[in-house]
Motif scaffolding. Structure first.
Motif, mmCIF file in Angstrom:
data_model
loop_
_atom_site.group_PDB
_atom_site.id
_atom_site.type_symbol
_atom_site.label_atom_id
_atom_site.label_comp_id
_atom_site.label_asym_id
_atom_site.label_seq_id
_atom_site.Cartn_x
_atom_site.Cartn_y
_atom_site.Cartn_z
ATOM 1 N N GLY A 85 15.544 19.599 61.430
ATOM 2 C CA GLY A 85 14.854 19.504 62.708
ATOM 3 C C GLY A 85 14.417 20.819 63.294
ATOM 4 N N LYS A 98 7.324 21.357 52.929
ATOM 5 C CA LYS A 98 8.055 20.198 53.446
ATOM 6 C C LYS A 98 8.595 19.308 52.337
ATOM 7 N N ASP A 307 1.534 17.317 61.229
ATOM 8 C CA ASP A 307 2.643 17.614 60.322
ATOM 9 C C ASP A 307 3.892 18.080 61.070
ATOM 10 N N ASP A 308 4.045 17.630 62.312
ATOM 11 C CA ASP A 308 5.195 18.045 63.107
ATOM 12 C C ASP A 308 6.453 17.227 62.825
ATOM 13 N N SER A 309 6.259 15.990 62.403
ATOM 14 C CA SER A 309 7.410 15.112 62.211
ATOM 15 C C SER A 309 8.226 15.544 60.992
ATOM 16 N N SER A 311 10.325 13.713 59.432
ATOM 17 C CA SER A 311 10.614 12.557 58.571
ATOM 18 C C SER A 311 9.374 11.817 58.085
ATOM 19 N N LYS A 312 8.273 11.881 58.851
ATOM 20 C CA LYS A 312 7.075 11.130 58.484
ATOM 21 C C LYS A 312 6.064 12.035 57.799
ATOM 22 N N ASP A 313 5.404 11.486 56.751
ATOM 23 C CA ASP A 313 4.361 12.232 56.032
ATOM 24 C C ASP A 313 3.022 11.575 56.285
ATOM 25 N N ASP A 327 -0.676 5.638 61.267
ATOM 26 C CA ASP A 327 0.028 5.723 62.545
ATOM 27 C C ASP A 327 -0.969 5.523 63.677
ATOM 28 N N ASP A 329 -0.933 6.729 66.685
ATOM 29 C CA ASP A 329 -1.247 7.996 67.349
ATOM 30 C C ASP A 329 -2.310 8.767 66.568
#
Length: 594
Positions: A85, A98, A307-309, A311-313, A327, A329
């Protein structure tokens, strides 16, 4: 050295499925190493290409890796470095890596890879061989060949990766490679992250803060530049889509070119944390990007949000595209970006039209014949409109016409104008250049003046020209002086300024009808009396004007022109008449329009 000092922490078949199949081009593979150096807090990266030996070395001055870190970080595939995180390096840089798959991409371009790293004065290194990896069974772990294991050295920290036995048929030339790398990363910096390319012949290319934008924008005929959000402060007051983009920290720039871009240059890139997230494409923000604007536009946008998450790609593994529909958003973000492109398109069209107007005006000034027509005191309104229309058409975005051909077209237009006919005519000097009829005067006087210009364009027969000009001169004198006398009839009557018999004063006569009955000669002399009364000349001057008018025989000669078929005044006599009456007619204009 122990065989199991180094272990590839994944099934060997993953190298084939996730590595060799990931990248087949050298720039993408090298970019993975460059971003690894960024994540290692390096300030300098050296890429040396030996074309003769078909090998490449990539070395940096980052923090390096220990034996344990080489195993747990580099050799562990699909390790998410942002899973804690934090997502920051010890120096505070945002991590670009990542998924942990990029290192395998090297096997898409070469068969042998050596990794050598120094940290805390200890040197560790290994070699991976693609053919050996392929020969390893699914039940076994692949153990790279150890080159150095905790060897004590007195050297600064850093990592070097050697790419050996390159499998590509052709290794990209330095210039092409530098351009490709420049377009994939926006964090190069001479002071903080300088990348230096070199070859065995001593050629070097440095990638600094200038190279990314220079690789995107057109190198020639750059037209307009639109930077977001800096250039859209007015729209940001009311446009919700643009406000949402600012709230997401979206920034970018759009460049346009005067002429259509090559298909490979059109479109927009998206970067996230400085690293390419989606390849250049006109369809980046809309599936219907078929407006002509996209033929001229190129640019990029920085969108870290994608690309901030941890866990999500939302970025495809090969970094070719963004998964916009993955997504809600992201879908909303893309819609807002498309609206921003609409705002830019509108401004571009306004700027294009203004630039087209400016270019059209400049092109007119650059053509001597056109300039001659436009500078003529006899310029006809319809000629000006024709020239402006054609000059604008020649600058239309859909027209691709060489400059020399544009020039020839404009010259032909100039030759075809009636104004040029006047300018080129031998009789053009008949009427004084300052004899301009004000717009406030009656349409009849302005029409008579215009006809005197048009008559010059068809002056092949001198007698016909003299007849037309003489009749027009008589008409201008009569109409102008009559208009003056009608307007000031009461003043002339009250002050006894009439020459000859005063006009009838009976109320059944209008002013115009009563003045019309006076002879042209007496009208002219009455006008001279009026000018003296108004103080425009003294008695002596007035007498000289009268004497000159009589000596030139203006009225007798014009009468002779109308009634004597055998005798015609010559050009010089007609000019003498014009020179005599023009100053008085201009003075009359002044009083008529007041």
């Amino acid at each position: 050295m122990a065989k199991d000092n180094f272990t590839l922490g994944f099934a060997p078949s993953a190298v084939q499925h996730l590595g060799v199949g990931l990248y087949k081009q050298l720039p993408q593979a090298l970019m993975e190493l460059i971003t690894n150096s960024w994540d290692a807090d390096a300030s300098e990266v050296k890429i040396h290409i030996d074309y003769s030996r078909r090998s490449i070395s990539v070395s940096d001055n980052g923090h390096g890796m220990t034996l344990e870190e080489l195993n747990s970080n580099f050799l562990r595939v699909a390790r998410n470095r942002r899973s804690n995180g934090i997502g920051l390096t010890p120096k505070g840089r945002k991590l670009t890596g990542k998924k942990g798959l990029g290192k395998l991409a090297l096997f898409g371009v070469a068969d042998r890879i050596q990794v050598i790293s120094i940290k805390d004065n200890l040197k560790n290194g290994f070699e991976m061989n693609y053919r050996s990896i392929q020969a390893t069974s699914e039940e076994e772990f692949y153990h790279p060949e150890a080159l150095y294991v905790n060897e004590s050295v007195n050297q600064k920290s850093g990592t070097e990766i050697r790419i050996l036995d390159i499998s590509l048929q052709n290794i990209a030339k330095m210039d092409s490679l530098a351009l490709a790398l420049s377009r994939r990363f926006n964090l190069f910096s001479r002071n903080n992250f300088l990348v230096i390319l070199s070859d065995e012949k001593g050629k070097t290319i440095e990638l600094d803060e200038k190279v990314f934008e220079n690789s995107i924008k057109p190198s020639t005929k750059l037209d307009f530049t639109y930077r977001f959000p800096e250039d859209f402060q007015e729209e940001l007051k009311t446009n919700n889509a643009l406000i949402e983009l600012v709230n997401k920290n979206v920034s970018g720039v759009v460049f346009t070119k005067e002429t259509p871009l090559k298909a490979t240059e059109q479109g927009f890139s998206v970067l996230s944390h400085g690293k390419l997230a989606s390849e250049h494409t006109p369809h980046q923000f809309s599936e219907r990007a078929n407006d002509r604007f996209y033929d001229y536009a190129t640019g990029y946008f920085d969108i870290d949000f994608i690309d901030d998450s941890p866990s999500k790609d939302f970025i495809s593994t090969d970094r070719q595209a963004i998964l916009w529909n993955a997504d809600s958003d992201l879908q909303f973000l893309r819609e807002n970006l498309n609206k921003l492109m609409g705002v830019i398109q509108k401004r571009w069209r306004q700027d294009w039209n203004q630039r087209k107007q400016t270019k059209a005006e400049k092109s007119q000034k650059d053509v001597p014949k056109i300039k001659k027509v436009l500078d003529s005191p006899d310029l006809l309104k319809k000629d000006k409109e024709t020239i402006d229309t054609i000059a604008l058409l020649l600058e239309d975005e859909k027209m691709t016409i060489p400059s020399e051909l544009k020039r020839k077209i404009l010259e032909s237009v100039a030759d075809a104008t009636q104004t040029m006919g006047i300018e080129e005519n031998v009789y053009k000097d008949l009427i004084p250049n300052n004899f301009v009829v004000p717009d406030e005067l009656s349409n009849k006087i302005r029409m008579l003046r215009a006809e005197t210009r048009l008559a010059a364009t068809s002056a092949d027969d001198p007698n016909r020209f003299i007849l037309a000009q003489g009749l027009l001169l008589r008409g201008i004198i009569d109409t102008t002086i009559t208009s003056l006398l009608v307007k000031y009839k009461d003043t002339l009557t009250k002050n006894k300024l009439w020459a000859g018999k005063a006009p009838h004063n009976d109320i059944t006569y209008s002013k115009a009808v009563s003045v019309k009955n006076i002879t042209l000669y007496n009208k002219y002399m009455s006008a001279l009396n009026f000018f003296e009364f108004k103080g425009d000349c003294n008695k002596k001057n007035k007498d000289n004007l009268k004497s000159n008018f009589d000596d030139v025989k203006v009225i007798p000669q014009l009468d002779q022109l109308m009634h004597d078929e055998m005798n015609w005044p010559k050009f010089d006599k007609l000019k003498e008449m014009w020179d005599t009456v023009a100053p008085q007619l201009l003075l009359a204009f002044k009083y008529i329009k007041d």
